[in-house]
Design a protein around this motif. Sequence first.
Motif, mmCIF file in Angstrom:
data_model
loop_
_atom_site.group_PDB
_atom_site.id
_atom_site.type_symbol
_atom_site.label_atom_id
_atom_site.label_comp_id
_atom_site.label_asym_id
_atom_site.label_seq_id
_atom_site.Cartn_x
_atom_site.Cartn_y
_atom_site.Cartn_z
ATOM 1 N N LEU A 1 7.177 -8.224 3.487
ATOM 2 C CA LEU A 1 7.493 -6.809 3.299
ATOM 3 C C LEU A 1 6.254 -5.981 3.005
ATOM 4 O O LEU A 1 6.058 -4.910 3.567
ATOM 5 C CB LEU A 1 8.492 -6.628 2.154
ATOM 6 C CG LEU A 1 9.907 -7.154 2.365
ATOM 7 C CD1 LEU A 1 10.708 -6.994 1.085
ATOM 8 C CD2 LEU A 1 10.577 -6.411 3.507
ATOM 9 N N SER A 2 5.421 -6.474 2.116
ATOM 10 C CA SER A 2 4.357 -5.607 1.603
ATOM 11 C C SER A 2 3.197 -5.450 2.575
ATOM 12 O O SER A 2 2.654 -4.357 2.728
ATOM 13 C CB SER A 2 3.857 -6.111 0.246
ATOM 14 O OG SER A 2 3.051 -7.247 0.405
ATOM 15 N N VAL A 3 2.816 -6.526 3.286
ATOM 16 C CA VAL A 3 1.625 -6.428 4.128
ATOM 17 C C VAL A 3 1.806 -5.434 5.289
ATOM 18 O O VAL A 3 0.988 -4.530 5.446
ATOM 19 C CB VAL A 3 1.176 -7.822 4.624
ATOM 20 C CG1 VAL A 3 0.014 -7.708 5.589
ATOM 21 C CG2 VAL A 3 0.799 -8.693 3.437
ATOM 22 N N PRO A 4 2.874 -5.545 6.092
ATOM 23 C CA PRO A 4 3.014 -4.581 7.196
ATOM 24 C C PRO A 4 3.139 -3.132 6.713
ATOM 25 O O PRO A 4 2.481 -2.242 7.253
ATOM 26 C CB PRO A 4 4.307 -5.014 7.899
ATOM 27 C CG PRO A 4 4.549 -6.403 7.451
ATOM 28 C CD PRO A 4 3.955 -6.527 6.090
ATOM 29 N N VAL B 1 2.531 -1.573 -16.239
ATOM 30 C CA VAL B 1 3.357 -1.048 -17.337
ATOM 31 C C VAL B 1 3.897 0.324 -16.960
ATOM 32 O O VAL B 1 5.087 0.625 -17.138
ATOM 33 C CB VAL B 1 2.527 -0.969 -18.646
ATOM 34 C CG1 VAL B 1 3.303 -0.212 -19.712
ATOM 35 C CG2 VAL B 1 2.177 -2.363 -19.135
ATOM 36 N N LEU B 2 3.013 1.147 -16.374
ATOM 37 C CA LEU B 2 3.417 2.481 -15.923
ATOM 38 C C LEU B 2 4.554 2.359 -14.914
ATOM 39 O O LEU B 2 5.542 3.096 -14.962
ATOM 40 C CB LEU B 2 2.222 3.182 -15.282
ATOM 41 C CG LEU B 2 2.500 4.544 -14.640
ATOM 42 C CD1 LEU B 2 2.696 5.585 -15.715
ATOM 43 C CD2 LEU B 2 1.366 4.945 -13.714
ATOM 44 N N TRP B 3 4.408 1.398 -14.001
ATOM 45 C CA TRP B 3 5.422 1.183 -12.972
ATOM 46 C C TRP B 3 6.770 0.841 -13.590
ATOM 47 O O TRP B 3 7.810 1.296 -13.179
ATOM 48 C CB TRP B 3 4.950 0.042 -12.048
ATOM 49 C CG TRP B 3 5.252 0.324 -10.613
ATOM 50 C CD1 TRP B 3 6.157 -0.330 -9.835
ATOM 51 C CD2 TRP B 3 4.666 1.326 -9.781
ATOM 52 N NE1 TRP B 3 6.160 0.209 -8.577
ATOM 53 C CE2 TRP B 3 5.261 1.223 -8.509
ATOM 54 C CE3 TRP B 3 3.701 2.318 -10.000
ATOM 55 C CZ2 TRP B 3 4.917 2.053 -7.458
ATOM 56 C CZ3 TRP B 3 3.354 3.148 -8.955
ATOM 57 C CH2 TRP B 3 3.955 3.012 -7.703
ATOM 58 N N VAL C 1 6.621 -1.523 -3.280
ATOM 59 C CA VAL C 1 6.141 -0.137 -3.309
ATOM 60 C C VAL C 1 4.832 -0.046 -4.093
ATOM 61 O O VAL C 1 3.893 0.632 -3.686
ATOM 62 C CB VAL C 1 7.214 0.798 -3.921
ATOM 63 C CG1 VAL C 1 6.655 2.201 -4.097
ATOM 64 C CG2 VAL C 1 8.447 0.840 -3.040
ATOM 65 N N LEU C 2 4.762 -0.779 -5.182
ATOM 66 C CA LEU C 2 3.529 -0.798 -5.974
ATOM 67 C C LEU C 2 2.366 -1.308 -5.123
ATOM 68 O O LEU C 2 1.258 -0.785 -5.173
ATOM 69 C CB LEU C 2 3.715 -1.689 -7.212
ATOM 70 C CG LEU C 2 2.495 -1.934 -8.098
ATOM 71 C CD1 LEU C 2 1.918 -0.632 -8.608
ATOM 72 C CD2 LEU C 2 2.861 -2.827 -9.282
ATOM 73 N N SER C 3 2.637 -2.324 -4.312
ATOM 74 C CA SER C 3 1.599 -2.898 -3.469
ATOM 75 C C SER C 3 1.176 -1.911 -2.378
ATOM 76 O O SER C 3 -0.017 -1.730 -2.119
ATOM 77 C CB SER C 3 2.107 -4.208 -2.864
ATOM 78 O OG SER C 3 1.389 -4.521 -1.710
#
Lengths: 428, 318
Positions: free
Chosen positions: B102-105, B146-148, B185-187
């Motif tokens: 999910l994150s890489v593409p 932590v913010l996330w 999403v963070l990534s």
Amino acid sequence: MTHRISRRSVLAGGAALLSYAAFAPRAFSEEARLRLLWWGSQTRADRTNKVSELFKTANPGVAINGEFLGWSDYWPRLATQVAGGNAPDVIQMDYRYIVEYAQRGALAPLDSYLGSVLKVEDFDQVQIKGGSVDGKLYGISLGANSTAMMVNTVAFEEAGVDLPTPSTTWDDLARMGIEITKAGKRKGYYGLSDGSGVEPLLENWLRQRGKALFTADGKIAYGANDGAEWFAMWQKMREDKACVPADIQALDQFNIETSPLSLGKAATSYAHSNQLVGYQAINKDKIVLSSHALISKDAKGGHYRKPSMFFSVSAKSSDPELGAKYVNFFVKDPEAAKILGVERGVPESASVREALAPSLDDLGRAALDYVSGLGALAGDLPPPPPSGAGEAELALRSVAEQVAFGQLDAKQGGETLVNEVTQILSRG
Amino acid sequence: MAAVQDTAVVVGAGAKARPAAQGRWASIWAKHGAGYMFLLPWLIGFFGLTLGPAIASLYLSFTSFDLIRAPEWVGAANYVRIATADPKFAAAMRVTFLYVVLSVPFKLAFALLVAILLDRGVRGLTVYRAIFYLPSLLGGSVAIAVLWRQLFAGDGLINSLLAQFGIEGPSWISHPNYSIWTLVVLSVWQFGSPMIIFLAGLRQIPTDMYEAASLDGALKFRQFYKITLPLLTPVIFFNAVVQTIDAFKAFTPAFIISGGTGGPINSTLFYTLYLYQEAFGNFRMGYASALAWILVLIIALFTAFSFLTSRYWVHYDD
């Protein structure tokens, strides 16, 4: 030729530096050094450091170096230091881990100091035994606590619900939860926290049924049907909205700050009595301690007075006697006791308790009264949890979540839990 | 600078005067000594902090080691348990692969999009570049995780925003169906470093190609497919490999967001988080070492696979 001379002089200089580095600490180490490591909050650190200062005043020539971390960072740090042969002299130890560390030879047996350096004759003997593994003493209890329900009194009042009492049953509690949720005085607020994944609470409930978490020889001491009934009870509470839904409970990382009570999501939470100080510090509403609900009106209580934590001395300590001396000072000196209060639990020594009582504030007194007032609700101290207990606790949490999120029904939950815990304990 | 050169000259002169037996080492030293001295900090780091521990962990992976008692040789038992009797290993694998896929593409697509926008001569480009790169610098940190956690909590900012539109958002980080998405999403948000590389790649494409294409009547969209994308494939390939390796190794966000548990219900149990739990939570350092070597193997296989398939889609200029 310049080259040779320069290299030689560089080498000589380096050697001088090395030898200085090797011998320098020794030159300074005329005073004895003591390293301490503990977990806990800033409040606890301040109290501990004050006691260390006091100890230094009473024992000139001792240098004390104290370090502290949060609970979850503490154990990796300690394990790494022990593995590296660099363990602190005095180690704060938990009931859950004392067997692992003692059996692996990381802790020094303290029996030979009893009566001479360690003057703990007026301790509750059960608590002394609690710090023993395989017949040897490895930990001195820093105080007694007991598992407890934290109750937000204001939320109960707002909803017009009476506070729980020592004779409240689980059925009563569920009704209270439903009423608070229904009253809807606060947005997104529920009566109770979901305790299905909280191990001390499950233990309390099991003890009322005459069972336990673990047997003395480190096996699981309850069956799949116990687990199934436990999960079914909470399943019903979730359905009735007596307790918070699964996705709110899952925010709880099992510390004071992230409990549904502190997050403003529920009027109760399940913790230990010495944590009242911490709970009140971050909650505006008045928090009180309550014993856990009973399975029936005439049930025996499932509580016990537990050593909240120990001080142990490292097996590798260069001066274990000094370590033992510090520990003795910590649990016996009246001035130290006044600084420490009941933040680490109610002191085990009768004389210290007496000396401490007049100087306690309301919170300290509430915690002390709670532990000493359990009366018939408190039974025998169970044997220390076997190695693998930490993993078993995570397994309970995970299975409880699978039931809460509907991936397993209560019956499957009970079976899965017992299977997983059995496997974990057999691996050790 | 001058002082260093002087010494080197003197060293060289001294060494040449030496007898032949010592001569070879001396002349190597004379020629490269200064270089090795400059390399020394890195060499110490590489042998002491990378290669040494790696070899030690390979040995430990065949032992039972609780960090306190001496390691005990158990042969392939750890690997056998991973392959046959560890449901959590399978769970961690699923989560990690899902995260990588999910994150890489998403991250690469987003990085490319922003790079193309920035490439079109925006005023104050350097400022934007710096701003967009910032999340990548901060992204791996505990503070951002932590913010996330705060942003995506049940009553966090994200759900407050959704509430403005009358949508009741779920408790993102604590529901097993959504928790992995917050980490994705963070990534993606940390798109800075692939973006910078894309930007450099875009700058390499000769502008006369676009000019020729527009003379031939090719629209922007067609130019992108026929010119930009093919010429950018080496850069895409590089970014894909690097980001995939990074994604496999992700740890901090999951550790912080789940409080180290990998929960709820193992939905954020990244491979490295499970490895950490086994090593430092359950004192199974030998088993954790075996897990680490399995991860090395998986990353190596993935990278090799990428290189093998690359010849079919990566175009290099001659």
